[in-house]
Design an enzyme around this catalytic site. Structure first.
Site, PDB file in Angstrom:
ATOM      1  N   SER A  50       5.591   3.675  -5.713  1.00 46.02           N
ATOM      2  CA  SER A  50       6.539   4.298  -6.649  1.00 46.02           C
ATOM      3  C   SER A  50       5.844   4.772  -7.925  1.00 46.02           C
ATOM      4  O   SER A  50       6.176   5.857  -8.443  1.00 46.02           O
ATOM      5  CB  SER A  50       7.696   3.352  -6.974  1.00 46.02           C
ATOM      6  OG  SER A  50       7.248   2.044  -7.247  1.00 46.02           O
TER       7      SER A  50
ATOM      8  N   HIS B  66       0.376  -8.466   0.632  1.00 42.02           N
ATOM      9  CA  HIS B  66       0.258  -7.472  -0.439  1.00 42.02           C
ATOM     10  C   HIS B  66      -1.028  -6.673  -0.270  1.00 42.02           C
ATOM     11  O   HIS B  66      -2.025  -7.201   0.219  1.00 42.02           O
ATOM     12  CB  HIS B  66       0.272  -8.130  -1.824  1.00 42.02           C
ATOM     13  CG  HIS B  66       0.651  -7.178  -2.903  1.00 42.02           C
ATOM     14  ND1 HIS B  66      -0.268  -6.408  -3.564  1.00 42.02           N
ATOM     15  CD2 HIS B  66       1.865  -6.832  -3.403  1.00 42.02           C
ATOM     16  CE1 HIS B  66       0.361  -5.645  -4.435  1.00 42.02           C
ATOM     17  NE2 HIS B  66       1.663  -5.883  -4.359  1.00 42.02           N
TER      18      HIS B  66
ATOM     19  N   ARG C 106      12.126  -0.434 -12.081  1.00 43.67           N
ATOM     20  CA  ARG C 106      10.857   0.291 -11.913  1.00 43.67           C
ATOM     21  C   ARG C 106      10.790   1.531 -12.820  1.00 43.67           C
ATOM     22  O   ARG C 106       9.718   1.982 -13.222  1.00 43.67           O
ATOM     23  CB  ARG C 106      10.708   0.639 -10.419  1.00 43.67           C
ATOM     24  CG  ARG C 106       9.390   1.235  -9.941  1.00 43.67           C
ATOM     25  CD  ARG C 106       8.146   0.553 -10.388  1.00 43.67           C
ATOM     26  NE  ARG C 106       8.002  -0.863 -10.098  1.00 43.67           N
ATOM     27  CZ  ARG C 106       7.160  -1.408  -9.221  1.00 43.67           C
ATOM     28  NH1 ARG C 106       6.402  -0.626  -8.498  1.00 43.67           N
ATOM     29  NH2 ARG C 106       7.050  -2.719  -9.072  1.00 43.67           N
TER      30      ARG C 106
ATOM     31  N   ARG D 117      -5.212  16.115  -7.390  1.00 38.60           N
ATOM     32  CA  ARG D 117      -5.593  16.876  -6.194  1.00 38.60           C
ATOM     33  C   ARG D 117      -6.825  16.244  -5.563  1.00 38.60           C
ATOM     34  O   ARG D 117      -7.939  16.749  -5.703  1.00 38.60           O
ATOM     35  CB  ARG D 117      -5.862  18.339  -6.588  1.00 38.60           C
ATOM     36  CG  ARG D 117      -6.234  19.277  -5.449  1.00 38.60           C
ATOM     37  CD  ARG D 117      -5.164  19.271  -4.357  1.00 38.60           C
ATOM     38  NE  ARG D 117      -5.421  20.313  -3.388  1.00 38.60           N
ATOM     39  CZ  ARG D 117      -6.158  20.130  -2.276  1.00 38.60           C
ATOM     40  NH1 ARG D 117      -6.733  18.976  -2.028  1.00 38.60           N
ATOM     41  NH2 ARG D 117      -6.314  21.145  -1.424  1.00 38.60           N
TER      42      ARG D 117
END
Ligand code: CMX
Length: 438
Positions: free
Chosen positions: A240, A317, A398, A418
């Site tokens: 996220s 994780h 978040r 990029r």
């Protein structure tokens, strides 16, 4: 399905090349990193500047240098409160300085100022079938507010690059201020007969959220303050946070960037794991026909989950290698307010049993619980049992981390992201050339 079958045949070779590179040549050096990292989700590659939080694999997350236990002690609390105000951690992340109560209260008031959600957002939500996942509703509602973006408007009017952070700042404050109302609206329309609760303007951000959800207990408000503080971020590479950064790097505004981030949070390997944990525990109770299983029954259930080729939700994780301090903070809360709750007891038994079993697989790098292993148990205790909604709570929190960072991104004028990609052929040729050399 002819096309699909043709693809399936053709793709066999793609997969065998991929597996050969991954299993046999992952150590091949490509400069500063190896083939294993290129194929393995870029683990361990340093590629992002992210100042608001940093994750240590052993110790867990720190926000501007402060650990979760330190933040619980040092961040301001509402008068008479015991848990930190999320407003405080937002201030800390943005300012790199611990706030006073007055600072946090200033943030509360700033978020309240433009928190009225435009009617068209509710109209849009009302048009969606009730079985639309709450995270899809949440993402769409955020996107529906994009028409209000000051950043997009100013960019269209020719604002200079150096001034863009100011409009990002304004968008972020408005967006965060509106999120609790939107999330509560989704909750009440989906599960509570469309009976909505108006905001209360004398409450703090998290307290008001609890009120609009329909949970007035003081303890639940405390839980919301803790919950919305500890879920804010986990350094810059998580799905996220990275999505927000990536989309924002194209100079997309806060609504576009954050809605995209929520689509990533909605994946079961990321934020959706919090709903999966409780769904999995409820299924366990149903399967054995009682509310409190024994350790042996839990062990059997975990082994069955693994044998079915599924993951144990809430464990493991990508970066952490120890118990998540966010799990520990929630466990402390549970021990203080609900030590005898049966779901909490199951969570505790899972903590004793799961790591050993995951270690037996020989492949899981971190067998310990993450934040999602505990959060649902606390919510169920107060009656918030609609687990499909849990990831929305995660998303509201978040926002504070990823959007404070997005303001900083625009202030610094970070460039378009990029990274370079390469083809399988390129990697196979590299391996071939190295093998020829000897
Ligand atoms: N249960 C079963 N298998 C697991 C596992 C778990 N909890 N955690 C890891 N594994 C498996 C992986 O699927 C992988 O298997 P394959 O090699 O067959 O593909 C292997 O162990 C190695 O994985 P890893 O390097 O230890 O972990 P990754 O960095 O690839 O993935 C994560 C990390 C979180 C996706 C993974 O641990 C997982 O799927 N956990 C369960 C879902 C979950 O709780 N997600 C929430 C994370 C926190 C958050 O973002 O909210």
């Amino acid at each position: 399905m002819e096309f699909k079958e043709r693809f399936a045949q053709r793709a066999v070779k793609m997969r065998s090349d991929y597996q050969e590179l991954k299993n046999v040549h992952s150590e091949v050096d490509l400069g500063n990193y190896n083939i294993g990292q290129v194929l393995g989700g870029m683990r361990g590659m340093i590629g992002l500047l992210y100042d608001t939080s940093a994750l240590d694999p052993e110790e867990g997350i720190r926000f501007r240098g402060y650990s979760i236990p330190e933040l619980r002690a040092k961040l301001p609390k509402v008068p008479g409160g015991t848990e930190p105000m999320p407003e405080g951690i937002f201030y800390l992340m943005l300012m790199d300085e611990l706030p006073t109560y007055e600072d946090a209260d200033m943030v509360t008031k700033a978020w309240r100022k433009d928190s009225e959600v435009p009617q068209h957002v509710f109209t849009m939500l009302d048009s969606l079938p009730l079985n639309t996942h709450p995270m899809a509703q949440f993402s769409m509602a955020i996107l529906a507010m994009q028409s209000d973006s000051i950043f997009a408007k100013k960019y269209n009017e020719g604002a200079s690059k150096a001034s863009l952070w100011e409009y990002m700042f304004e968008d972020v404050m408005i967006l965060i201020g509106r999120l609790p109302r939107i999330a509560a609206y989704i909750y009440r329309r989906t599960y509570k007969n469309n009976e909505h609760i108006a905001p209360k303007n004398d409450l703090d951000w998290a307290g008001n959220f609890a009120h609009m959800l329909g949970y007035e207990q003081d303890e639940f408000k405390k839980l919301m303050r803790l919950y919305l503080t500890i879920h804010v971020d986990h350094e810059g590479g998580n799905v996220s946070a990275h999505t927000t950064r990536l989309v924002g790097s194209a100079l997309s505004d806060a609504y576009l960037s954050f809605s995209a981030a929520m689509n990533g949070l909605a994946g079961p390997l990321h934020g959706l794991a919090n709903q999966e944990v409780i769904r999995w525990i409820f299924d366990l109770q149903k399967e054995i026909g009682k509310s409190l299983p024994t350790k042996e029954e839990i062990e059997k259930y975990i082994r069955k989950t693994l044998a079915e080729g599924r993951v144990v939700p809430g464990y493991g994780h990508a970066v952490l290698r120890k118990t998540d301090p966010r799990f520990t903070a929630q466990h402390e809360f549970a021990m203080k307010y609900m030590p005898n709750d049966e779901i909490v007891q199951i969570v505790s038994m899972l903590y004793e049993v799961v790591p050993g079993i995951l270690n037996e697989t020989g492949k899981v790098k971190n067998p310990w619980p993450n934040v999602d292993a505990h959060s649902g148990a606390l919510l169920v205790h107060y009656g918030l049992v609609e687990y499909d909604f849990y990831t929305v709570l995660f998303g509201v929190s978040r926002a504070l981390g990823v959007l404070s960072s997005l303001i900083i991104d625009r202030y610094l004028g970070l460039p378009l992201e990029r990274p370079k990609s390469v083809t399988t052929k390129f990697l196979l040729e590299k391996v071939g050339a190295l093998q020829k050399q000897g």
